[in-house]
Write a protein that holds these residues in place. Structure first.
Motif, PDB file in Angstrom:
ATOM      1  N   LYS A 284      33.649  43.696  37.950  1.00  0.00           N
ATOM      2  CA  LYS A 284      32.960  44.260  39.100  1.00  0.00           C
ATOM      3  C   LYS A 284      33.980  44.448  40.233  1.00  0.00           C
ATOM      4  N   PRO A 285      33.709  45.349  41.164  1.00  0.00           N
ATOM      5  CA  PRO A 285      34.635  45.506  42.303  1.00  0.00           C
ATOM      6  C   PRO A 285      34.876  44.200  43.056  1.00  0.00           C
ATOM      7  N   GLU A 286      33.874  43.330  43.098  1.00  0.00           N
ATOM      8  CA  GLU A 286      34.051  42.051  43.816  1.00  0.00           C
ATOM      9  C   GLU A 286      34.955  41.077  43.072  1.00  0.00           C
ATOM     10  N   ASP A 287      35.366  41.410  41.868  1.00  0.00           N
ATOM     11  CA  ASP A 287      36.358  40.595  41.155  1.00  0.00           C
ATOM     12  C   ASP A 287      37.784  40.930  41.591  1.00  0.00           C
ATOM     13  N   THR A 288      37.940  41.947  42.415  1.00  0.00           N
ATOM     14  CA  THR A 288      39.262  42.327  42.899  1.00  0.00           C
ATOM     15  C   THR A 288      39.885  41.186  43.699  1.00  0.00           C
ATOM     16  N   ALA A 289      41.085  40.770  43.282  1.00  0.00           N
ATOM     17  CA  ALA A 289      41.766  39.631  43.922  1.00  0.00           C
ATOM     18  C   ALA A 289      43.132  39.460  43.270  1.00  0.00           C
ATOM     19  N   VAL A 290      43.919  38.565  43.847  1.00  0.00           N
ATOM     20  CA  VAL A 290      45.110  38.072  43.167  1.00  0.00           C
ATOM     21  C   VAL A 290      44.689  36.844  42.370  1.00  0.00           C
ATOM     22  N   TYR A 291      45.037  36.842  41.098  1.00  0.00           N
ATOM     23  CA  TYR A 291      44.659  35.757  40.202  1.00  0.00           C
ATOM     24  C   TYR A 291      45.876  34.870  39.939  1.00  0.00           C
ATOM     25  N   PHE A 292      45.655  33.557  40.052  1.00  0.00           N
ATOM     26  CA  PHE A 292      46.718  32.568  39.886  1.00  0.00           C
ATOM     27  C   PHE A 292      46.350  31.606  38.760  1.00  0.00           C
ATOM     28  N   CYS A 293      47.318  31.230  37.946  1.00  0.00           N
ATOM     29  CA  CYS A 293      47.095  30.097  37.064  1.00  0.00           C
ATOM     30  C   CYS A 293      47.706  28.857  37.696  1.00  0.00           C
ATOM     31  N   ALA A 294      47.181  27.700  37.313  1.00  0.00           N
ATOM     32  CA  ALA A 294      47.629  26.439  37.895  1.00  0.00           C
ATOM     33  C   ALA A 294      47.440  25.326  36.874  1.00  0.00           C
TER      34      ALA A 294
ATOM     35  N   GLY B  24      44.888  19.043  43.997  1.00  0.00           N
ATOM     36  CA  GLY B  24      45.242  18.327  42.782  1.00  0.00           C
ATOM     37  C   GLY B  24      45.996  19.180  41.779  1.00  0.00           C
ATOM     38  N   TYR B  25      46.033  20.479  42.005  1.00  0.00           N
ATOM     39  CA  TYR B  25      46.844  21.339  41.143  1.00  0.00           C
ATOM     40  C   TYR B  25      48.253  21.391  41.743  1.00  0.00           C
ATOM     41  N   ASP B  26      49.209  20.907  40.967  1.00  0.00           N
ATOM     42  CA  ASP B  26      50.538  20.709  41.539  1.00  0.00           C
ATOM     43  C   ASP B  26      51.513  21.850  41.279  1.00  0.00           C
ATOM     44  N   TYR B  27      51.214  22.707  40.349  1.00  0.00           N
ATOM     45  CA  TYR B  27      52.064  23.865  40.111  1.00  0.00           C
ATOM     46  C   TYR B  27      51.203  25.108  39.972  1.00  0.00           C
ATOM     47  N   TRP B  28      51.725  26.188  40.544  1.00  0.00           N
ATOM     48  CA  TRP B  28      51.009  27.459  40.569  1.00  0.00           C
ATOM     49  C   TRP B  28      51.927  28.586  40.123  1.00  0.00           C
ATOM     50  N   GLY B  29      51.308  29.595  39.500  1.00  0.00           N
ATOM     51  CA  GLY B  29      52.060  30.800  39.206  1.00  0.00           C
ATOM     52  C   GLY B  29      52.178  31.679  40.448  1.00  0.00           C
ATOM     53  N   GLN B  30      52.855  32.797  40.280  1.00  0.00           N
ATOM     54  CA  GLN B  30      53.129  33.686  41.406  1.00  0.00           C
ATOM     55  C   GLN B  30      51.960  34.612  41.707  1.00  0.00           C
ATOM     56  N   GLY B  31      51.028  34.741  40.795  1.00  0.00           N
ATOM     57  CA  GLY B  31      49.856  35.575  40.998  1.00  0.00           C
ATOM     58  C   GLY B  31      49.966  36.926  40.326  1.00  0.00           C
ATOM     59  N   ALA B  32      48.811  37.448  39.927  1.00  0.00           N
ATOM     60  CA  ALA B  32      48.725  38.770  39.309  1.00  0.00           C
ATOM     61  C   ALA B  32      47.576  39.524  39.969  1.00  0.00           C
ATOM     62  N   GLN B  33      47.850  40.734  40.423  1.00  0.00           N
ATOM     63  CA  GLN B  33      46.832  41.525  41.111  1.00  0.00           C
ATOM     64  C   GLN B  33      45.871  42.131  40.092  1.00  0.00           C
ATOM     65  N   VAL B  34      44.585  41.953  40.345  1.00  0.00           N
ATOM     66  CA  VAL B  34      43.536  42.611  39.562  1.00  0.00           C
ATOM     67  C   VAL B  34      42.719  43.451  40.546  1.00  0.00           C
ATOM     68  N   THR B  35      42.630  44.736  40.270  1.00  0.00           N
ATOM     69  CA  THR B  35      41.869  45.646  41.108  1.00  0.00           C
ATOM     70  C   THR B  35      40.821  46.339  40.262  1.00  0.00           C
ATOM     71  N   VAL B  36      39.570  46.235  40.688  1.00  0.00           N
ATOM     72  CA  VAL B  36      38.463  46.845  39.953  1.00  0.00           C
ATOM     73  C   VAL B  36      37.907  47.974  40.809  1.00  0.00           C
ATOM     74  N   ALA B  37      38.029  49.183  40.316  1.00  0.00           N
ATOM     75  CA  ALA B  37      37.567  50.352  41.053  1.00  0.00           C
ATOM     76  C   ALA B  37      36.101  50.634  40.730  1.00  0.00           C
ATOM     77  N   SER B  38      35.351  51.049  41.763  1.00  0.00           N
ATOM     78  CA  SER B  38      33.923  51.335  41.569  1.00  0.00           C
ATOM     79  C   SER B  38      33.710  52.759  41.108  1.00  0.00           C
TER      80      SER B  38
END
Length: 122
Positions: free
Chosen positions: A87-97, A108-122
């Motif tokens: 959905k368009p509201e899922d648009t965000a930068v997604y991080f694993c941790a 409590g999450y001590d390590y994070w990735g750099q992030g991946a952009q997800v864009t959902v167009a309507s």
């Protein structure tokens, strides 16, 4: 040194699917819970999925339950997030941790990735 590297983000039409991957290194992967968070502009970082070290249990908030699936392959130290019916509201930068304990909040999450952009167009 622990490293988490996400891949698989991009632009997709509403209703489409994407799969994110997160490759981990630097610790015994199967001993740690893994999670996916997302952060949209102007919003707090929120958890969208958590999986135990063995992969036997996963948590999802109501906003993504039934659409997102987290999985992991401990043989190749990778965690995945399959996202369907986007959905368009899922648009965000997604991080694993990664965390020693199974947690649904970002503390409590001590390590994070750099992030991946997800864009959902309507």
């Amino acid at each position: 040194q622990v490293q988490l590297v996400e891949s698989g983000g991009g632009l997709v039409q509403a209703g489409g699917s994407l799969r994110l991957s997160c490759a981990a290194s630097g610790r015994t992967f199967s001993n740690y819970a893994m999670a996916w968070f997302r952060q949209a502009p102007g919003k707090e970082r929120e958890c969208v999925a958590v999986i135990t070290g063995s992969g036997g249990y996963a948590y999802y908030p109501d906003s993504v339950k039934g659409r997102f699936t987290i999985s992991r392959n401990n043989a190749n130290n990778t965690v995945y997030l399959q996202m369907n019916s986007l959905k368009p509201e899922d648009t965000a930068v997604y991080f694993c941790a990664t965390s020693r304990l199974f947690r649904t909040g970002k503390d409590g999450y001590d390590y994070w990735g750099q992030g991946a952009q997800v864009t959902v167009a309507s």
